[in-house]
Motif scaffolding. Structure first.
Motif, PDB file in Angstrom:
ATOM      1  N   LYS A  19       0.831  -1.207   0.000  1.00  0.00           N
ATOM      2  CA  LYS A  19       0.000   0.000   0.000  1.00  0.00           C
ATOM      3  C   LYS A  19       0.866   1.257   0.000  1.00  0.00           C
ATOM      4  O   LYS A  19       0.527   2.276  -0.594  1.00  0.00           O
ATOM      5  CB  LYS A  19      -0.916   0.010   1.238  1.00  0.00           C
ATOM      6  N   TYR A  20       2.006   1.136   0.633  1.00  0.00           N
ATOM      7  CA  TYR A  20       2.900   2.281   0.800  1.00  0.00           C
ATOM      8  C   TYR A  20       3.810   2.469  -0.429  1.00  0.00           C
ATOM      9  O   TYR A  20       4.507   3.471  -0.547  1.00  0.00           O
ATOM     10  CB  TYR A  20       3.656   2.062   2.110  1.00  0.00           C
ATOM     11  N   THR A  21       3.757   1.496  -1.350  1.00  0.00           N
ATOM     12  CA  THR A  21       4.669   1.509  -2.495  1.00  0.00           C
ATOM     13  C   THR A  21       3.893   1.632  -3.813  1.00  0.00           C
ATOM     14  O   THR A  21       3.375   0.629  -4.325  1.00  0.00           O
ATOM     15  CB  THR A  21       5.506   0.210  -2.519  1.00  0.00           C
ATOM     16  N   PRO A  22       3.808   2.843  -4.362  1.00  0.00           N
ATOM     17  CA  PRO A  22       2.989   3.054  -5.563  1.00  0.00           C
ATOM     18  C   PRO A  22       3.295   2.097  -6.718  1.00  0.00           C
ATOM     19  O   PRO A  22       2.384   1.607  -7.384  1.00  0.00           O
ATOM     20  CB  PRO A  22       3.320   4.504  -5.945  1.00  0.00           C
ATOM     21  N   ALA A  23       4.598   1.806  -6.931  1.00  0.00           N
ATOM     22  CA  ALA A  23       4.963   0.948  -8.060  1.00  0.00           C
ATOM     23  C   ALA A  23       4.327  -0.430  -7.929  1.00  0.00           C
ATOM     24  O   ALA A  23       4.027  -1.087  -8.934  1.00  0.00           O
ATOM     25  CB  ALA A  23       6.483   0.803  -8.147  1.00  0.00           C
ATOM     26  N   LEU A  24       4.107  -0.865  -6.700  1.00  0.00           N
ATOM     27  CA  LEU A  24       3.473  -2.173  -6.488  1.00  0.00           C
ATOM     28  C   LEU A  24       1.951  -2.044  -6.432  1.00  0.00           C
ATOM     29  O   LEU A  24       1.221  -2.816  -7.063  1.00  0.00           O
ATOM     30  CB  LEU A  24       4.003  -2.810  -5.198  1.00  0.00           C
ATOM     31  N   ALA A  25       1.496  -1.044  -5.690  1.00  0.00           N
ATOM     32  CA  ALA A  25       0.038  -0.856  -5.544  1.00  0.00           C
ATOM     33  C   ALA A  25      -0.634  -0.700  -6.906  1.00  0.00           C
ATOM     34  O   ALA A  25      -1.690  -1.297  -7.174  1.00  0.00           O
ATOM     35  CB  ALA A  25      -0.239   0.360  -4.664  1.00  0.00           C
ATOM     36  N   SER A  26       0.038   0.033  -7.780  1.00  0.00           N
ATOM     37  CA  SER A  26      -0.573   0.265  -9.090  1.00  0.00           C
ATOM     38  C   SER A  26      -0.669  -1.024  -9.909  1.00  0.00           C
ATOM     39  O   SER A  26      -1.554  -1.182 -10.739  1.00  0.00           O
ATOM     40  CB  SER A  26       0.228   1.317  -9.863  1.00  0.00           C
ATOM     41  N   LYS A  27       0.272  -1.959  -9.666  1.00  0.00           N
ATOM     42  CA  LYS A  27       0.226  -3.249 -10.374  1.00  0.00           C
ATOM     43  C   LYS A  27      -1.014  -4.050  -9.978  1.00  0.00           C
ATOM     44  O   LYS A  27      -1.407  -4.994 -10.660  1.00  0.00           O
ATOM     45  CB  LYS A  27       1.479  -4.076 -10.021  1.00  0.00           C
ATOM     46  N   ILE A  50       3.799 -14.853  -3.322  1.00  0.00           N
ATOM     47  CA  ILE A  50       2.947 -14.568  -4.476  1.00  0.00           C
ATOM     48  C   ILE A  50       1.832 -13.647  -4.005  1.00  0.00           C
ATOM     49  O   ILE A  50       1.169 -13.928  -3.003  1.00  0.00           O
ATOM     50  CB  ILE A  50       2.368 -15.857  -5.077  1.00  0.00           C
ATOM     51  N   VAL A  51       1.677 -12.546  -4.693  1.00  0.00           N
ATOM     52  CA  VAL A  51       0.672 -11.544  -4.342  1.00  0.00           C
ATOM     53  C   VAL A  51      -0.290 -11.450  -5.526  1.00  0.00           C
ATOM     54  O   VAL A  51       0.139 -11.123  -6.638  1.00  0.00           O
ATOM     55  CB  VAL A  51       1.329 -10.170  -4.102  1.00  0.00           C
ATOM     56  N   ALA A  52      -1.557 -11.770  -5.299  1.00  0.00           N
ATOM     57  CA  ALA A  52      -2.494 -11.747  -6.427  1.00  0.00           C
ATOM     58  C   ALA A  52      -3.852 -11.257  -5.960  1.00  0.00           C
ATOM     59  O   ALA A  52      -4.338 -11.623  -4.889  1.00  0.00           O
ATOM     60  CB  ALA A  52      -2.613 -13.139  -7.047  1.00  0.00           C
ATOM     61  N   GLY A  53      -4.456 -10.403  -6.765  1.00  0.00           N
ATOM     62  CA  GLY A  53      -5.805  -9.913  -6.494  1.00  0.00           C
ATOM     63  C   GLY A  53      -6.525  -9.792  -7.829  1.00  0.00           C
ATOM     64  O   GLY A  53      -5.965 -10.135  -8.881  1.00  0.00           O
ATOM     65  N   SER A  54      -7.717  -9.292  -7.781  1.00  0.00           N
ATOM     66  CA  SER A  54      -8.480  -9.191  -9.027  1.00  0.00           C
ATOM     67  C   SER A  54      -7.871  -8.139  -9.957  1.00  0.00           C
ATOM     68  O   SER A  54      -8.056  -8.189 -11.165  1.00  0.00           O
ATOM     69  CB  SER A  54      -9.937  -8.848  -8.714  1.00  0.00           C
ATOM     70  N   GLY A  55      -7.111  -7.195  -9.382  1.00  0.00           N
ATOM     71  CA  GLY A  55      -6.538  -6.130 -10.203  1.00  0.00           C
ATOM     72  C   GLY A  55      -5.187  -6.446 -10.811  1.00  0.00           C
ATOM     73  O   GLY A  55      -4.709  -5.710 -11.674  1.00  0.00           O
ATOM     74  N   TYR A 103       9.582  -5.068 -11.363  1.00  0.00           N
ATOM     75  CA  TYR A 103       8.686  -3.922 -11.190  1.00  0.00           C
ATOM     76  C   TYR A 103       9.217  -2.934 -10.158  1.00  0.00           C
ATOM     77  O   TYR A 103       8.912  -1.744 -10.200  1.00  0.00           O
ATOM     78  CB  TYR A 103       7.305  -4.392 -10.708  1.00  0.00           C
ATOM     79  N   HIS A 104       9.995  -3.451  -9.234  1.00  0.00           N
ATOM     80  CA  HIS A 104      10.331  -2.632  -8.060  1.00  0.00           C
ATOM     81  C   HIS A 104      11.540  -3.234  -7.361  1.00  0.00           C
ATOM     82  O   HIS A 104      11.668  -4.446  -7.272  1.00  0.00           O
ATOM     83  CB  HIS A 104       9.121  -2.642  -7.110  1.00  0.00           C
ATOM     84  N   PHE A 105      12.431  -2.353  -6.889  1.00  0.00           N
ATOM     85  CA  PHE A 105      13.510  -2.847  -6.033  1.00  0.00           C
ATOM     86  C   PHE A 105      13.726  -1.888  -4.878  1.00  0.00           C
ATOM     87  O   PHE A 105      13.769  -0.673  -5.069  1.00  0.00           O
ATOM     88  CB  PHE A 105      14.818  -3.035  -6.812  1.00  0.00           C
ATOM     89  N   ASP A 106      13.842  -2.433  -3.701  1.00  0.00           N
ATOM     90  CA  ASP A 106      14.041  -1.632  -2.487  1.00  0.00           C
ATOM     91  C   ASP A 106      15.282  -2.172  -1.783  1.00  0.00           C
ATOM     92  O   ASP A 106      15.282  -3.264  -1.210  1.00  0.00           O
ATOM     93  CB  ASP A 106      12.795  -1.784  -1.593  1.00  0.00           C
ATOM     94  N   ARG A 107      16.369  -1.411  -1.881  1.00  0.00           N
ATOM     95  CA  ARG A 107      17.654  -1.903  -1.356  1.00  0.00           C
ATOM     96  C   ARG A 107      17.629  -2.011   0.162  1.00  0.00           C
ATOM     97  O   ARG A 107      18.199  -2.955   0.729  1.00  0.00           O
ATOM     98  CB  ARG A 107      18.788  -0.978  -1.820  1.00  0.00           C
TER      99      ARG A 107
END
Ligand SMILES: Nc1ncnc2c1ncn2[C@@H]1O[C@H](COP(=O)(O)OP(=O)(O)O)[C@@H](O)[C@H]1O
Ligand SMILES: Nc1ncnc2c1ncn2[C@@H]1O[C@H](COP(=O)(O)OP(=O)(O)O)[C@@H](O)[C@H]1O
Ligand SMILES: [Mg+2]
Ligand SMILES: [Mg+2]
Ligand SMILES: [Mg+2]
Ligand SMILES: [Mg+2]
Ligand SMILES: [Mg+2]
Lengths: 418, 418
Positions: A19-27, A50-55, A103-107
């Motif tokens: 939720k706090y990470t736009p690059a992921l939330a938008s996916k 594995i993270v999966a939703g209808s969106g 999609y995203h990397f957080d060091r």
């Protein structure tokens, strides 16, 4: 800020992170209500969700500062996630068809978000154990190896680019040391980490530890691994780092990546196909004697090398007037000579690959980390028989690799041995 | 501050610089009245000042951002002074008896202050041209090479130390590229920088450019030079980088230092001794036919390799239970095996050294930078005869190096050729 410091995530805190990470939330189309999160990591080192939703969907991989399958008693830098992310992007750049998009990397969090390789993708090793044929596997893997290895070598780029990249990946030293230990050292000495199908293979394991000629050869390969910055290699290219369907082949998990010898990657893949081959008798049953499947494996092995060689040389010819600094066009300026150097290059790479492949086989039978191909054979006596044949072949290959002129000779020998 | 930015110094501004630099001023006992400063740089790249007064002395070496002997049209990073300073200190640490002490380093000014190698120290190359015997040369140079190469390799230190150091010296890429160009590329192609004793050697130079087998071999050596981080090598270890008296041998000028193949250093030195050998007929006169001196050179060459090999293996045995990670004692745990791996290691290093030595010889005859050994032979026909013999020997050596079992075979052949 919620994630300003490293912390291990679980299914719950991961939702907050997303939720706090736009690059992921938008996916996920910013839809969180029907989100399903499942930890599926079956590897030795890290956590995979594995993270999966209808969106939408993605995979989150997080490195913790130790080796997962051992626990906190074996510390291991979580910076490996950084090198995995850089390698995934680099390999994806050269071979987008066979590498999941990042999609995203957080060091700080040692965390990668990448494409979820959705079902029916499964880990290749599991497919091989199940006896499934993948008609495009050789085509795809040869493509991946040829493109990633060629394009990160001095055949393609300049010394300046090369040394900059080599220096950066010197930072992945802890993972290199782990490989040095588990591939090139432990199997050849008494180590508390070693194990094998005992008591059946006790004498075989001891014979490895007392084979002077073998230890001479493994020293040469270890030096090459430690010293030779030939290309950006994946570093862990076994059949558990490949996910497949009938049509798709995806290479994951390059956390061991660094500038090393090309043959280490090619050998890892070929060696693991041979391991699968030797394990097949343990999976044969009345319904399926696996004879045809074993033949498919051998054909795929042969085809992988042959296509790799062909694609690699094609890339070379295509880029022979490019910015690669190894073979300047003003020097290698005639067809006879170019063919001569290419033949020599490919012959050396072939022998390196056989050597590294053999080393990878040996370590999977008498070292710390075994492969499911054998482990899933429940009858220990039967398993030991399969393993012994693989081990004997690998020992011979490591010592005699220079004598093989081509892959068909190797494959013929394997066919004869089993 | 007076020297907060880089600026090229001359005899005058150097005095100001010294006064402003306590580490240097104190070396002169803070006495400046009778100071004598003389620029003596005879090398290709940099400026060297001898600073001497009644209170003490030192040498100042400054790198300018271009190649001195070419001028500003060939830019070259002045950061090379940094790598030279680091290498001087590292080599001085392992072999203090044969490396001048560094008193001061200023990265902004690309400036090194070091011990003045006072007369009768002269550049070894000049001593060889003058026909002077140095009875301790083989002993000292073998000591320098064995200690600096062994102690900066994985035979002595850990992978962690190695990769850190490798990464740092990747920064010296511009100097590496210069070597790639002038040693491994230009002599084998048409290049405006190449020159040779024309017209005498026109056909010989062309033959080099059209020798496919030679170009195949030089490619292999170039790859090794670019890819193999075996040890911290000096990178420019010709007889112009050594200052000598009868009792003292001092190695200077490691600005080309990086982690590369050991054979590049050993070969550079041996190859330059062979160049001296082949030049001797050009310096013979009625008073001195140089026959005995030629024999001394060959004996020194042979002794240098033999002592190097002996010292290197002695260091290995001495440190075989140390922190070096290449050959773990638990694996290489019996005398037979240890001897086996050492013999193989030294054989490979021998062949690498012959190859690199031959490449260094070739480039001094048909490439950009020639050596005074030949240049000082004023009769061009006579000079060309000497050079041709050296060139033919070097071409043969580069192609056939694997066939030589030991240095005495090589030396015997040289004796026969001339
Ligand atoms: N992008 C992905 N899509 C689907 N599953 C994945 C993905 N990445 C990893 N996995 C699953 O997680 C497992 C472990 O991932 P891996 O990257 O191999 O971790 P480790 O470094 O711990 O070995 C894989 O075997 C696979 O089952
Ligand atoms: N420490 C020293 N003591 C005395 N003379 C030196 C010293 N260092 C260099 N020189 C003199 O300066 C010359 C050039 O030095 P060198 O380091 O080889 O520079 P370059 O990098 O330009 O080749 C040497 O040939 C030698 O005559
Ligand atoms: Mg994995
Ligand atoms: Mg992994
Ligand atoms: Mg010099
Ligand atoms: Mg020099
Ligand atoms: Mg110099």
């Amino acid at each position: 800020m919620a994630f300003a410091e490293f912390r291990p995530l679980d299914e719950k805190s991961l939702v907050e992170y997303i939720k706090y990470t736009p690059a992921l939330a938008s996916k996920l189309g910013d839809k969180f209500d029907d989100l399903k999160i499942r930890e599926v990591g079956d590897g030795n080192l890290n956590f995979v969700f594995i993270v999966a939703g209808s969106g939408g969907s993605f995979v989150i991989k997080q490195a913790l500062p130790y080796v997962r399958c051992i626990g906190e008693s074996w510390p291991m830098t979580k910076e490996r996630a950084y090198f995995e992310a850089v390698a995934l992007k680099e390999q994806g750049h050269w071979c987008p068809g066979h590498v999941p998009e990042v999609y995203h990397f957080d060091r700080t969090m040692s965390l990668i978000g990448m494409r979820y390789l959705e079902p029916p993708h499964i880990i290749l090793r599991k497919g091989l154990i199940a006896g499934i044929e993948y008609p495009l596997l050789a085509e795809h893997m040869s493509e991946f190896m040829a493109r990633t290895l060629f394009c990160t070598s001095l055949l393609y780029h300049s010394t300046t680019e090369h040394k900059r990249a080599v220096a950066e990946f010197c930072g992945n030293v802890e993972l290199c040391r782990l490989t040095e230990q588990v591939v090139f050292s432990d199997p050849y000495k008494v180590s508390k980490y070693n194990r094998w199908t005992s008591p059946y293979l006790d004498a075989d394991a001891e014979a490895v530890r007392e084979d002077n000629d073998l230890k001479l050869e493994i020293a040469e390969l270890k030096s090459m691994f430690c010293e030779r910055a030939q290309a950006l290699i994946h570093g862990d290219l076994h059949t558990g780092s490949v996910m497949v369907t009938r049509d798709s082949t995806q290479v994951i998990d390059p956390e061991f990546a660094f500038y090393g010898p090309m043959g280490f990657d090619v050998g890892a893949f070929l060696g693991n196909l041979f391991l699968s081959f030797f394990s097949q008798d343990g999976h044969a049953n009345q319904g399926n004697d696996r004879k045809a499947y074993k033949e498919w494996i051998l054909q795929t092995t042969e085809e992988t090398w042959n296509l790799f060689q062909q694609k690699f040389v094609n890339l070379w010819n295509e880029h022979k007037n490019g910015s690669g600094e190894a073979y300047l066009p003003a020097i290698y300026n005639n067809d006879v000579l170019l063919e001569l150097v290419q033949r020599k290059f490919m012959k050396d790479l072939f022998h390196d690959s056989l050597g590294f492949g053999a080393a990878k086989m040996i370590r999977r039978i008498v070292g710390i980390a075994h492969v499911e191909d054998f482990e899933s054979i429940t009858d220990a006596g039967k398993r030991a028989d399969c393993e012994r044949r693989a081990l004997n072949f690998a020992r011979m290959l490591l010592k005699e690799r220079q004598k093989f002129e081509g892959i068909s000779e190797v494959v013929s020998l394997v066919r004869k041995l089993n």
